[in-house]
Design a protein around this motif. Sequence first.
Motif, mmCIF file in Angstrom:
data_model
loop_
_atom_site.group_PDB
_atom_site.id
_atom_site.type_symbol
_atom_site.label_atom_id
_atom_site.label_comp_id
_atom_site.label_asym_id
_atom_site.label_seq_id
_atom_site.Cartn_x
_atom_site.Cartn_y
_atom_site.Cartn_z
ATOM 1 N N ALA A 37 0.821 -1.218 0.000
ATOM 2 C CA ALA A 37 0.000 0.000 0.000
ATOM 3 C C ALA A 37 0.854 1.267 0.000
ATOM 4 C CB ALA A 37 -0.939 -0.003 1.205
ATOM 5 N N GLY A 38 2.177 1.110 -0.012
ATOM 6 C CA GLY A 38 3.057 2.273 -0.078
ATOM 7 C C GLY A 38 3.507 2.824 1.257
ATOM 8 N N VAL A 39 3.227 2.133 2.345
ATOM 9 C CA VAL A 39 3.674 2.582 3.665
ATOM 10 C C VAL A 39 5.151 2.225 3.795
ATOM 11 C CG1 VAL A 39 3.359 2.339 6.152
ATOM 12 C CG2 VAL A 39 1.371 2.239 4.632
ATOM 13 N N ASP A 40 5.995 3.216 4.052
ATOM 14 C CA ASP A 40 7.436 2.962 4.045
ATOM 15 C C ASP A 40 8.065 2.821 5.428
ATOM 16 O OD1 ASP A 40 7.117 5.617 4.646
ATOM 17 O OD2 ASP A 40 8.572 6.345 3.193
ATOM 18 N N PHE A 41 7.376 3.211 6.484
ATOM 19 C CA PHE A 41 7.908 2.942 7.830
ATOM 20 C C PHE A 41 6.751 2.635 8.758
ATOM 21 C CE2 PHE A 41 7.063 7.444 8.190
ATOM 22 C CZ PHE A 41 6.723 7.645 9.509
ATOM 23 N N PHE A 42 7.042 1.809 9.757
ATOM 24 C CA PHE A 42 5.998 1.278 10.631
ATOM 25 C C PHE A 42 6.095 1.770 12.067
ATOM 26 C CE2 PHE A 42 5.388 -2.991 8.175
ATOM 27 C CZ PHE A 42 5.236 -2.299 6.998
ATOM 28 N N ARG A 43 7.283 2.200 12.479
ATOM 29 C CA ARG A 43 7.451 2.615 13.877
ATOM 30 C C ARG A 43 8.515 3.688 13.984
ATOM 31 N NH1 ARG A 43 11.655 0.464 17.285
ATOM 32 N NH2 ARG A 43 13.193 -0.668 16.052
ATOM 33 N N VAL A 66 4.331 -2.801 15.362
ATOM 34 C CA VAL A 66 3.159 -1.951 15.181
ATOM 35 C C VAL A 66 2.206 -2.183 16.353
ATOM 36 C CG1 VAL A 66 3.254 -1.846 12.641
ATOM 37 C CG2 VAL A 66 2.021 -3.714 13.739
ATOM 38 N N VAL A 67 1.168 -1.366 16.399
ATOM 39 C CA VAL A 67 0.082 -1.538 17.359
ATOM 40 C C VAL A 67 -1.080 -2.153 16.587
ATOM 41 C CG1 VAL A 67 -1.492 -0.373 18.943
ATOM 42 C CG2 VAL A 67 0.851 0.482 18.652
ATOM 43 N N VAL A 68 -1.540 -3.322 17.025
ATOM 44 C CA VAL A 68 -2.641 -4.022 16.357
ATOM 45 C C VAL A 68 -3.809 -4.118 17.320
ATOM 46 C CG1 VAL A 68 -3.388 -6.157 15.237
ATOM 47 C CG2 VAL A 68 -1.037 -5.369 14.949
ATOM 48 N N ASP A 69 -4.935 -3.526 16.919
ATOM 49 C CA ASP A 69 -6.135 -3.526 17.771
ATOM 50 C C ASP A 69 -5.800 -3.107 19.201
ATOM 51 O OD1 ASP A 69 -7.783 -4.278 15.637
ATOM 52 O OD2 ASP A 69 -7.401 -6.410 15.979
ATOM 53 N N ASP A 70 -5.044 -2.023 19.316
ATOM 54 C CA ASP A 70 -4.646 -1.411 20.584
ATOM 55 C C ASP A 70 -3.637 -2.226 21.394
ATOM 56 O OD1 ASP A 70 -6.263 0.874 20.192
ATOM 57 O OD2 ASP A 70 -8.021 -0.238 20.899
ATOM 58 N N GLN A 90 3.890 2.291 15.776
ATOM 59 C CA GLN A 90 4.295 2.321 17.176
ATOM 60 C C GLN A 90 5.262 3.477 17.340
ATOM 61 O OE1 GLN A 90 4.599 -1.258 19.359
ATOM 62 N NE2 GLN A 90 6.439 -0.599 20.413
ATOM 63 N N ARG A 91 4.996 4.338 18.299
ATOM 64 C CA ARG A 91 5.827 5.489 18.551
ATOM 65 C C ARG A 91 6.622 5.264 19.831
ATOM 66 N NH1 ARG A 91 2.599 6.716 14.889
ATOM 67 N NH2 ARG A 91 1.884 8.641 14.007
ATOM 68 N N GLY A 92 7.913 4.982 19.661
ATOM 69 C CA GLY A 92 8.772 4.738 20.810
ATOM 70 C C GLY A 92 8.536 3.389 21.444
ATOM 71 N N ALA A 93 8.951 3.250 22.687
ATOM 72 C CA ALA A 93 8.818 1.984 23.415
ATOM 73 C C ALA A 93 7.427 1.905 24.029
ATOM 74 C CB ALA A 93 9.869 1.897 24.512
#
Length: 98
Positions: A37-43, A66-70, A90-93
């Motif tokens: 889908a063109g997403v180049d970074f996940f976290r 990533v964060v999946v369903d919270d 996911q942003r940070g730890a």
Amino acid sequence: MFKRPEAAIGRPVRLSFEGQEIRAAPGDSIAVALLAAGVDFFRHTPRSGAPRGPWCMMGACFDCLVVVDDVPNRQACQITVADGMKVARQRGAAEVGP
């Protein structure tokens, strides 16, 4: 970037990535669906906030968290897409445990 013909998807699985609908092929991992889908970074890394994306695609490197369903700290390369799934960067730890 990774692209595939829309016809190759067949009957799509629909998931949400940060509010955007992503159409994936049944059996795709979250990582494959997002890359297609063109997403180049996940976290973002905890220390510097640098962007990271999938590296090994086999669960060894943890760059695809990533964060999946919270639920944080999920490896996008190891989880098969499902209809209605909600995925976010996911942003940070993230805290581990209950």
